[in-house]
Enzyme design. Structure first.
Site: not given
Ligand code: G3P
Length: 211
Positions: A84-85
């Protein structure tokens, strides 16, 4: 379509996974702290608890640090970890570098323009925050709808919407109707979605007949 439990709490995870219809978990630094842990050290036990996907949010901020953290996270369980960026210039660069080899989710997406860039970078998921967007910008459901139009309206699929920051069954259904393919839900919202007073009434009625 998949439901992910939005939690790093081990008891909640056990219960959600035992349901048989929760596909995995989504986490963020706040959820890890709430569960009494931080960063990468949380990931190994979470991957052992969950048979499916485990979304891990990067905590570092610049390109090189994020790439190193990504490598370390994925090494813990390559078949499970989804990065998850958070959406930023460097975040987009990380997704562009890694998305050919790894499933990446662009999180904290608050505009269709960001979602479009995330798709171009190769993100498998974009994660808009429904309730938070409603609180801070007015209409989180409209945001999801606008993102869905950008992602799907021009027949260039491949990037799916995972709606997060959902606080009620009404918001969950609104997210789906607005075009979200997946939901990240707290356990209490999943429980609430399963209940209806008329279902309870019907169950009691039939039970009385058979006792
Ligand atoms: O994990 C992202 C999202 O669920 C955050 O929700 O409540 O902090 O807006 P919230």
């Amino acid at each position: 379509m998949a439901i992910f439990l939005d939690s790093a709490n081990h008891d909640e995870i056990r219960e959600a996974i035992a349901s048989g219809f929760v596909a995995g978990i989504t986490t963020n630094p706040a959820l890890l702290v709430a569960a009494g842990t931080v960063g990468l050290e949380a990931l190994q036990p979470l991957c052992e608890l969950v048979p499916g996907r485990v979304f891990y949010q990067l905590t570092t901020g610049d390109l090189n640090a994020m790439l190193l953290e990504s490598q370390a996270a994925v090494a813990i369980s390559p078949s499970q970890v989804v990065l998850k960026v958070p959406c930023s210039w460097d975040g987009l660069r990380v997704v562009a570098r890694l998305s050919l080899e790894l499933p990446c989710a662009m999180t904290a997406v608050f505009s269709p323009a960001q979602a479009y860039l995330a798709r171009e970078a190769g993100a498998r998921y974009v994660i808009p925050y429904l309730n938070r967007s409603t609180r801070l910008m007015g209409d989180g459901v409209a945001l999801i709808s606008a993102i869905a139009q950008v992602l799907n309206g021009n027949h260039c699929g491949g990037t799916e919407i995972l709606a997060a920051s959902i606080k009620s069954p009404t918001e969950a259904v609104a997210a789906l109707n607005a075009g979200a393919q997946h939901l990240a839900l707290p356990l209490e919202v999943i429980h609430e979605m399963a209940r209806h007073p008329l279902s309870e009434m019907a169950i009691q009625e039939f039970r009385r007949l058979t006792q």
